[in-house]
Design an enzyme around this catalytic site. Sequence first.
Site, PDB file in Angstrom:
ATOM      1  N   GLU A 201       0.830  -1.208   0.000  1.00 47.50           N
ATOM      2  CA  GLU A 201       0.000   0.000   0.000  1.00 47.50           C
ATOM      3  C   GLU A 201       0.860   1.252   0.000  1.00 47.50           C
ATOM      4  O   GLU A 201       0.496   2.261  -0.607  1.00 47.50           O
ATOM      5  CB  GLU A 201      -0.967  -0.009   1.186  1.00 47.50           C
TER       6      GLU A 201
ATOM      7  N   HIS B 297     -11.603  -6.130   7.750  1.00 47.13           N
ATOM      8  CA  HIS B 297     -12.258  -5.734   6.504  1.00 47.13           C
ATOM      9  C   HIS B 297     -13.405  -4.768   6.740  1.00 47.13           C
ATOM     10  O   HIS B 297     -13.983  -4.254   5.794  1.00 47.13           O
ATOM     11  CB  HIS B 297     -12.804  -6.974   5.782  1.00 47.13           C
TER      12      HIS B 297
END
Length: 699
Positions: free
Chosen positions: A435, A503
């Site tokens: 990321e 998540h």
Amino acid sequence: MNASPKPPPQAPELSPVAWRAVLRHMATSRALDDLEESTLVPQRRVLYQFSARGHELTQVLLGERLTGPRDGVGAYYRSRPLLLSLGLDVEEALASSMMRVGGMSEGRDIGVVFNLPRKSGACVLPVCGGVGTQYTPAVGWAQALRYRTEVLGDEQCAKSIAVAHGGDASTATNGFWAALNIVTTERLPFLFFIEDNGYGISVPSRQQTPGGNIAKNLESFRGLRVLDGDASDPMAAAALIDNAVTGVRSGGGPALIRMTVPRLSGHSGQDTQTYKSAAEIAAERQRDPLEKLRAQLVPEQLSAADWDLVMAQGRQAVADALAAVERRDTPDPKRVRRYVFSEVAADGSVDVQQQGGTYGECGMPPPGTLQAAPQGPRINLVTAVRRTLEHELAVNPRVLVFGEDVGRKGGVHAATLGLQEKFGVGRVFDTSLSEEGIIGRAVGMAAAGLMPVPEIQFRKYADPAAEQLNDCGTMRWRTVNRFAAPMVVRIPGGFFKCGDPWHSQCNEVQWVHGLGWRVAMPSNAQDAVGLLRSALRGNDPTIFFEHRSLLDGAFARRAYPGDEFVVPFGKASMLREGTTLTVISWGAMVERCERAIVDTGISADHLDLRTLSPWDRDATLASVRKTRRCLIVHEDTMTAGFGAEIAAVIAKDAFFDLDAPIERLAMPDVPSPHSPVLLDEVLPSVATISRALKALAAI
Ligand SMILES: Cc1ncc(C[n+]2csc(CCOP(=O)(O)OP(=O)(O)O)c2C)c(N)n1
């Protein structure tokens, strides 16, 4: 040296004229450090000083080789000699250190974090304070060079490269490894320029990489040329640096060059180097590249008188600059709030940054229309996102979409399904699992004039990119509108049937607190289209939060509102009007609030904020002044959630209009639980919202 890819051409010898130019920049740099260390720091006219004493030769030699029309440079706080050789004006450099008007940041940032916006010639991306932050944005620049060459047909970019300059300790950072991974897998025109001065502040190189030599350790890294040299031999250093740059420029693929240099001052102005022995300090002085250069140049290439003259000219340039800087004002405090975001004048014109984004090169994109022209059947939110991306990719060749699994798979949420087939791997592509790499690369691409649309797979997984996100948001402010990196970061998050701490996190308030970011959190497909299009045609970095429960949720389905439909940021949507109280929500809580209002039959204004940065204070205050009661509902956790900000504003600006305390309903301060039984306990539900509505209405 690992020379597996094709060998570069031999380095040409530098002419006496070129050596004179090298010496001129070295002399200026040394004189600047002398002045700061001996006078300006003790007098507290410079508050933060990083001496480049000992680093000058290698940096200037590199700068002399960065002659590509669109070369891009990621630099750090000790890069001043490199910048001087790339054209940094001495007076501007000193104005920056001394916090005067002009300079790189008008006193907003420490002096040595420079930048050089450029239409042509080497562009230096805004330097950050974080060690290792320069690497992945420089990678983004390299990838933008390829993109601009192959997709936009920009010939200038074909001849250009990207370079990242860092110290030995920076090779231990996430940014370095993320960059190394990307440039070698993508085979980008990229050079790591590592100056090893033996220390990261007081920690020796051997604690940053085993054995203390990153070049040695990377010898067997696939797809990387590695060169290792020492500044004590200026002629050899010049040849090696030329070799490294020429190799990358001639298509030889990425390279890393490590040059050992002495650090002849403390790490910064405050550092007394007590961790070095007197013998070590004396030995370092013996390695001063300036003295070594004199020994090699004088008298064969330069007479002693010429040498002294160039050194004196350096000192004079700095003295003249100091006199000029002293005549400059200190920065105007009234301007300190400016340029957090792109600024639009009353006539609609944009105060465009000098570098970065598409407005400068392409002008403003079409404004779009606020009028929805619904067409076809209702589509779900994920289809709305995909269709909007598809249209903007089609009309704007500078838009590119990337992230983990977004290519062949079409994204783990299917938001990019089919886009790679349609637009090709150049414009829609998979990235490695980093990321930091995804967002840092987007920063460099945006700086190079593209509109990157990176996807972060789930909200929580933006964490490794936190540093790049942070620095991206503050870029415009730090550089007083010289640079900006507009992009749209798409991030799915929130619960979906079940929760879990990985998540299902929302934590949208963190983005609102991340300065310089616009934040959208649509509750339905129509708003998603309009907000995403606004962001893609906008001039600021934007977090576009796609709630997982809404991606295919029935409530969020709407007809596609048209290819030009836009929703402005900062304008809430009034979903229903009533008299008893005001409900404020966003994202997945909008549906639950609607149902609760219907179930209870309470007459309510319901505002869907749609964007949190900026957020619609005016609509909020107007509604609360009318109904005199307010319930704020959000999925993010309670303490310091965005509801706290809204409540504080209402409490201050509508205090005398209130008939009841401002109520908030939110997740308690626990991570999102996995079991639906547990999730139901903590998420605001139609039942808990209904209870809160009734209680508030009864006060
Ligand atoms: C992410 C981060 N961690 C820590 C620091 C504090 N810090 C500033 S410079 C530095 C050492 C860096 O050394 P190196 O990369 O070798 O460069 P040099 O200063 O030797 O030129 C440290 C630990 C920082 N600025 N950023």
